[in-house]
Design a protein around this motif. Sequence first.
Motif, PDB file in Angstrom:
ATOM      1  N   MET A  54       0.841  -1.186   0.000  1.00 47.70           N
ATOM      2  CA  MET A  54       0.000   0.000   0.000  1.00 47.70           C
ATOM      3  C   MET A  54       0.880   1.240   0.000  1.00 47.70           C
ATOM      4  O   MET A  54       1.832   1.314   0.757  1.00 47.70           O
ATOM      5  CB  MET A  54      -0.836   0.038   1.278  1.00 47.70           C
ATOM      6  N   THR A  55       0.522   2.188  -0.813  1.00 43.42           N
ATOM      7  CA  THR A  55       1.236   3.462  -0.802  1.00 43.42           C
ATOM      8  C   THR A  55       0.680   4.349   0.304  1.00 43.42           C
ATOM      9  O   THR A  55      -0.387   4.071   0.868  1.00 43.42           O
ATOM     10  CB  THR A  55       1.079   4.195  -2.140  1.00 43.42           C
ATOM     11  N   LYS A  56       1.387   5.431   0.590  1.00 43.68           N
ATOM     12  CA  LYS A  56       0.923   6.350   1.630  1.00 43.68           C
ATOM     13  C   LYS A  56      -0.442   6.920   1.258  1.00 43.68           C
ATOM     14  O   LYS A  56      -1.331   7.019   2.107  1.00 43.68           O
ATOM     15  CB  LYS A  56       1.931   7.481   1.837  1.00 43.68           C
ATOM     16  N   ASN A  57      -0.641   7.264  -0.011  1.00 46.37           N
ATOM     17  CA  ASN A  57      -1.935   7.804  -0.443  1.00 46.37           C
ATOM     18  C   ASN A  57      -3.059   6.794  -0.277  1.00 46.37           C
ATOM     19  O   ASN A  57      -4.179   7.161   0.092  1.00 46.37           O
ATOM     20  CB  ASN A  57      -1.865   8.292  -1.890  1.00 46.37           C
ATOM     21  N   GLU A  58      -2.775   5.534  -0.534  1.00 48.71           N
ATOM     22  CA  GLU A  58      -3.782   4.490  -0.344  1.00 48.71           C
ATOM     23  C   GLU A  58      -4.134   4.332   1.133  1.00 48.71           C
ATOM     24  O   GLU A  58      -5.302   4.140   1.480  1.00 48.71           O
ATOM     25  CB  GLU A  58      -3.293   3.164  -0.929  1.00 48.71           C
TER      26      GLU A  58
END
Length: 82
Positions: free
Chosen positions: A1-5
């Motif tokens: 997971m990315t930070k935005n996700e």
Amino acid sequence: MTKNEVLKAVSNKVEGASQKDIAVILDAFADVITETLTADHAESVAVGKLGKFMMGNRKGEEYVTPQHDEICFKMSKSAKQL
């Protein structure tokens, strides 16, 4: 997971919180962990049922990296069973 996700997922679970609000909270949380462990290497910071952050001493290889302290995360038994 990315930070935005992560920000999107958390903001969907917290009514009335925007992704920007969650980003500020997560950044502040990271700062608190870093500042606490830097100030006292014997301290640990618990994160709910997931586990805790603490300082660990890593023995380095002479040709790779010198021995140093770094922040580690120890997962709780209940989180390991997921």
